[in-house]
Scaffold this motif. Sequence first.
Motif, PDB file in Angstrom:
ATOM      1  N   ALA A  72      48.720  47.630  52.836  1.00 32.22           N
ATOM      2  CA  ALA A  72      50.096  46.589  52.811  1.00 32.22           C
ATOM      3  C   ALA A  72      49.280  45.882  51.356  1.00 32.22           C
ATOM      4  O   ALA A  72      48.122  45.507  50.895  1.00 32.22           O
ATOM      5  CB  ALA A  72      49.959  46.073  53.402  1.00 32.22           C
ATOM      6  N   PHE A  73      50.205  44.900  51.177  1.00 28.82           N
ATOM      7  CA  PHE A  73      49.939  43.560  50.332  1.00 28.82           C
ATOM      8  C   PHE A  73      48.438  42.596  51.102  1.00 28.82           C
ATOM      9  O   PHE A  73      47.323  42.743  49.796  1.00 28.82           O
ATOM     10  CB  PHE A  73      50.963  42.521  49.704  1.00 28.82           C
ATOM     11  N   ARG A  74      48.935  42.993  52.460  1.00 28.89           N
ATOM     12  CA  ARG A  74      47.704  41.888  52.838  1.00 28.89           C
ATOM     13  C   ARG A  74      46.029  42.775  52.726  1.00 28.89           C
ATOM     14  O   ARG A  74      45.245  42.216  52.554  1.00 28.89           O
ATOM     15  CB  ARG A  74      47.793  41.612  54.186  1.00 28.89           C
ATOM     16  N   ASP A  75      45.915  43.751  52.976  1.00 30.59           N
ATOM     17  CA  ASP A  75      44.389  44.257  52.225  1.00 30.59           C
ATOM     18  C   ASP A  75      44.400  43.651  51.129  1.00 30.59           C
ATOM     19  O   ASP A  75      43.018  44.391  50.972  1.00 30.59           O
ATOM     20  CB  ASP A  75      45.478  45.778  52.362  1.00 30.59           C
ATOM     21  N   PHE A  76      44.965  44.309  50.351  1.00 26.02           N
ATOM     22  CA  PHE A  76      44.262  43.831  49.050  1.00 26.02           C
ATOM     23  C   PHE A  76      43.729  41.988  49.102  1.00 26.02           C
ATOM     24  O   PHE A  76      42.514  42.314  48.865  1.00 26.02           O
ATOM     25  CB  PHE A  76      45.580  43.747  47.737  1.00 26.02           C
ATOM     26  N   VAL A  77      44.799  41.476  49.587  1.00 20.72           N
ATOM     27  CA  VAL A  77      43.725  39.841  49.900  1.00 20.72           C
ATOM     28  C   VAL A  77      42.694  40.025  51.143  1.00 20.72           C
ATOM     29  O   VAL A  77      41.220  39.250  50.639  1.00 20.72           O
ATOM     30  CB  VAL A  77      44.727  38.671  50.901  1.00 20.72           C
ATOM     31  N   ARG A  78      42.703  41.404  52.284  1.00 16.68           N
ATOM     32  CA  ARG A  78      41.866  41.142  52.551  1.00 16.68           C
ATOM     33  C   ARG A  78      40.057  41.690  52.597  1.00 16.68           C
ATOM     34  O   ARG A  78      39.432  41.223  52.770  1.00 16.68           O
ATOM     35  CB  ARG A  78      42.077  42.298  53.967  1.00 16.68           C
ATOM     36  N   VAL A  79      40.688  42.630  51.045  1.00 14.26           N
ATOM     37  CA  VAL A  79      39.314  43.203  50.769  1.00 14.26           C
ATOM     38  C   VAL A  79      39.068  43.201  49.331  1.00 14.26           C
ATOM     39  O   VAL A  79      37.639  41.931  49.020  1.00 14.26           O
ATOM     40  CB  VAL A  79      39.518  44.893  50.332  1.00 14.26           C
ATOM     41  N   GLY A  80      39.913  42.727  48.303  1.00 14.64           N
ATOM     42  CA  GLY A  80      40.147  41.975  47.030  1.00 14.64           C
ATOM     43  C   GLY A  80      40.030  39.883  47.052  1.00 14.64           C
ATOM     44  O   GLY A  80      38.654  39.967  46.477  1.00 14.64           O
ATOM     45  N   GLY A  81      40.437  39.865  48.188  1.00 10.66           N
ATOM     46  CA  GLY A  81      40.060  38.611  47.571  1.00 10.66           C
ATOM     47  C   GLY A  81      38.219  38.407  48.020  1.00 10.66           C
ATOM     48  O   GLY A  81      37.576  37.304  47.177  1.00 10.66           O
ATOM     49  N   PRO A  82      37.587  38.433  48.734  1.00  8.81           N
ATOM     50  CA  PRO A  82      35.485  38.758  48.831  1.00  8.81           C
ATOM     51  C   PRO A  82      35.480  39.164  47.575  1.00  8.81           C
ATOM     52  O   PRO A  82      34.470  38.317  47.192  1.00  8.81           O
ATOM     53  CB  PRO A  82      35.237  38.926  50.234  1.00  8.81           C
ATOM     54  N   LEU A  83      35.880  40.640  47.521  1.00  5.75           N
ATOM     55  CA  LEU A  83      35.462  40.700  46.505  1.00  5.75           C
ATOM     56  C   LEU A  83      35.683  39.967  44.842  1.00  5.75           C
ATOM     57  O   LEU A  83      34.399  39.801  44.030  1.00  5.75           O
ATOM     58  CB  LEU A  83      35.944  42.350  46.202  1.00  5.75           C
ATOM     59  N   PHE A  84      36.748  38.932  45.029  1.00  7.03           N
ATOM     60  CA  PHE A  84      36.809  38.552  43.739  1.00  7.03           C
ATOM     61  C   PHE A  84      36.079  37.183  43.638  1.00  7.03           C
ATOM     62  O   PHE A  84      35.076  36.612  42.929  1.00  7.03           O
ATOM     63  CB  PHE A  84      38.146  37.697  44.131  1.00  7.03           C
ATOM     64  N   LEU A  85      35.627  36.407  45.059  1.00  6.49           N
ATOM     65  CA  LEU A  85      35.100  35.567  45.263  1.00  6.49           C
ATOM     66  C   LEU A  85      33.355  35.425  44.772  1.00  6.49           C
ATOM     67  O   LEU A  85      32.412  35.429  43.982  1.00  6.49           O
ATOM     68  CB  LEU A  85      34.639  35.012  46.474  1.00  6.49           C
ATOM     69  N   LEU A  86      33.252  37.337  44.870  1.00  7.26           N
ATOM     70  CA  LEU A  86      31.514  37.491  45.004  1.00  7.26           C
ATOM     71  C   LEU A  86      31.328  37.954  43.810  1.00  7.26           C
ATOM     72  O   LEU A  86      30.284  37.275  42.906  1.00  7.26           O
ATOM     73  CB  LEU A  86      31.277  38.511  46.023  1.00  7.26           C
ATOM     74  N   MET A  87      32.205  38.447  42.890  1.00  9.68           N
ATOM     75  CA  MET A  87      32.067  38.846  41.417  1.00  9.68           C
ATOM     76  C   MET A  87      31.934  37.490  40.875  1.00  9.68           C
ATOM     77  O   MET A  87      31.246  37.333  39.256  1.00  9.68           O
ATOM     78  CB  MET A  87      32.989  39.633  41.165  1.00  9.68           C
ATOM     79  N   TRP A  88      32.860  36.510  40.852  1.00 12.03           N
ATOM     80  CA  TRP A  88      32.780  35.834  40.401  1.00 12.03           C
ATOM     81  C   TRP A  88      31.903  34.621  40.354  1.00 12.03           C
ATOM     82  O   TRP A  88      31.346  33.844  39.388  1.00 12.03           O
ATOM     83  CB  TRP A  88      34.408  34.435  40.901  1.00 12.03           C
ATOM     84  N   ALA A  89      31.060  34.249  41.479  1.00  7.27           N
ATOM     85  CA  ALA A  89      29.787  33.174  41.852  1.00  7.27           C
ATOM     86  C   ALA A  89      28.501  34.311  41.320  1.00  7.27           C
ATOM     87  O   ALA A  89      27.736  33.488  40.494  1.00  7.27           O
ATOM     88  CB  ALA A  89      29.732  32.857  43.032  1.00  7.27           C
ATOM     89  N   SER A  90      28.487  35.549  40.949  1.00  2.79           N
ATOM     90  CA  SER A  90      27.775  36.227  40.592  1.00  2.79           C
ATOM     91  C   SER A  90      28.050  36.414  38.893  1.00  2.79           C
ATOM     92  O   SER A  90      26.581  35.978  38.050  1.00  2.79           O
ATOM     93  CB  SER A  90      27.418  37.685  41.079  1.00  2.79           C
ATOM     94  N   LEU A  91      29.018  36.374  38.605  1.00  2.00           N
ATOM     95  CA  LEU A  91      29.191  36.485  37.090  1.00  2.00           C
ATOM     96  C   LEU A  91      29.036  35.135  36.764  1.00  2.00           C
ATOM     97  O   LEU A  91      28.326  35.139  35.480  1.00  2.00           O
ATOM     98  CB  LEU A  91      30.241  37.159  36.283  1.00  2.00           C
ATOM     99  N   SER A  92      28.640  33.868  36.792  1.00  2.00           N
ATOM    100  CA  SER A  92      29.242  33.047  36.607  1.00  2.00           C
ATOM    101  C   SER A  92      27.825  32.512  36.614  1.00  2.00           C
ATOM    102  O   SER A  92      26.956  32.467  35.755  1.00  2.00           O
ATOM    103  CB  SER A  92      29.382  31.548  37.778  1.00  2.00           C
ATOM    104  N   TRP A  93      26.678  33.049  37.452  1.00  2.00           N
ATOM    105  CA  TRP A  93      25.782  32.557  37.719  1.00  2.00           C
ATOM    106  C   TRP A  93      24.936  33.649  35.967  1.00  2.00           C
ATOM    107  O   TRP A  93      24.255  32.877  36.062  1.00  2.00           O
ATOM    108  CB  TRP A  93      25.164  32.523  39.259  1.00  2.00           C
TER     109      TRP A  93
END
Length: 606
Positions: free
Chosen positions: A576-597
Amino acid sequence: MSLELLAIGPLSGHAVLMLVFALGVFATFALDRFQIGSVCLAVLILLPTLFFVFPHPDVEPYRFFGGFGHPALVAICALMVLGHALVLTGALEPAARRLAVLVEKSPRLALLAVLLLAAAASGVMNDTPVVVLLMPLLIAALKRAGQGPGFMLMPMNFAVLIGGMATTIGTSTNLIVVSLAASLGAQAFGIFEFFPLVALAAAPALVYLWLVAPWLLRHVSPAPTAEAQPVFEAELRVAAGSWLDGAQVREVLKRSRGRLPLRRIRRAGGSLLAPLPTATLRAGDSLVVQDTAERLKEHEQRLEAKLHAIDEERAPDAEHAVVAAQLVVTPESPLVGRTARGARFADTYGLILIGLRKASGATSTREQLPDQRLAPGDVLLLQGPTEALQALQRDALGLLLDERLALPRQRKSLLALGTLAGVVGSASLGGVPIALAALVGVLVLLGTRTVAWKEVGSALSVNVVLIVAASLALGDALTVTGATGFLAGGFVQLTQGWPAMAVLAALMGLVGVLTNFVSNNAAAAIGTPLAVEVARLLGLPPEPYVLAVLFGCNLCYVTPMAYQTNLLVMNAAGYAFRDFVRVGGPLFLLMWASLSWVLARHYGLV
């Protein structure tokens, strides 16, 4: 704030017009009410028209058609053909089948191997063929292991997206970014130049996908039960002289052991009857049933009745196996936007459409089937000879979710692999432009008959071509009118006094949020000139800011519409749409932070 932004520089009427136009394009993409190809074609028509109606002294209206001849688009088209050759020849199938065996023995260990293989493969070939190759094999292996596909398909898809950002040829978006940046004066990136940065940042993300994501998806299809599979409505035909001719409904239910989900009876003339136990069947009647694809075939065999619409005049030869299989409509499929009637499966392939499940999860009745307009992620239930189903997939109409129907391995698979390796090697080590190297690779495949011209046409996606051309045109219009400089000045003022790493992260995050709701190619074409201009205003090298845009455009994890492969796995696994938010949201933040650093540290911005 508006006065401060205007003080950055004069904002011409053309710049205002282009900002409003770009905002309208983004809103149209986000609403997702029109086909993406139609939106892009409208952009390519409206941009020159606007500059004809409102002439600009430095802008020739026809320049916005230049994207069709841009080296990035040439390279993208050639690489699509090279990737399609790998699928046609089954070049990666041996490795994928070994993975499928490991899935049956140890699903958790197999998930780690799948993540690593998917990420590695997508670095040198387009993301979609990797997902298309792995999906049916993994689904079948997980079914044999007593597991549902929910815990593995989304992590596999996200690993493909992570691997795709690691090289300049991993996605069409990457090629647009590096080509535009080079034309604007930034350093030309080599194919593997930023691979170490992505690999370092991806390490914690892959651990997250291996250990945490399956736990977050534990509620999705926990076991491959029939109730969790897509349900289709179909009809079983009562043939003259069969045991069903003259039988009562109670006899039919008894023979099916009470498992036949009979909804109604359709008379030969079109009238409908309630399935009362005492109702008597006669030749020409159809039993309207609703069940999974697998159970529909069981009912057909147990009741000795053919699934509706196997036309006797079109019946396949007895020597060819007749099977029912599910086909997922891919984003590049020529079926997108057409009706089931217009697809002409029977005339072209000798196949019969007996069911349809929309990407939204809704099923279609038999009466609705012919006029249903198809969209990416829809699942069609087709019946016919194995060879016809394979031809359907070979012509790139969709993805068959059955490993038994996987295209057989061809003897030229090593040639396809060697050609791709030669293209990558010559471009990365020999300094040959990727567009030229990829075109030579296509010529080699055609000359050796590894692919035919018909298959070249199947490999090319009209939507991708239009998206790239329209994105380049929109980015050019914003740049030449000064709208990009205005946006860059506003961004610099908003982030004034911030640490350099924070500015870099803000740019990446802005593009990352944008790419989850609009075309990532459009975000790339606008974000790249913005990055170069921001770097110029800050007096810094443009390369880290260009890479910030490139990485941000690939952070498409949070919504199913963010990337085409998201839609493929969504319906196949029942997300469902919420599954992408549930799994993809933390992944977005993790990749965003690590790539920025990683990016800031590599370029000394920490």
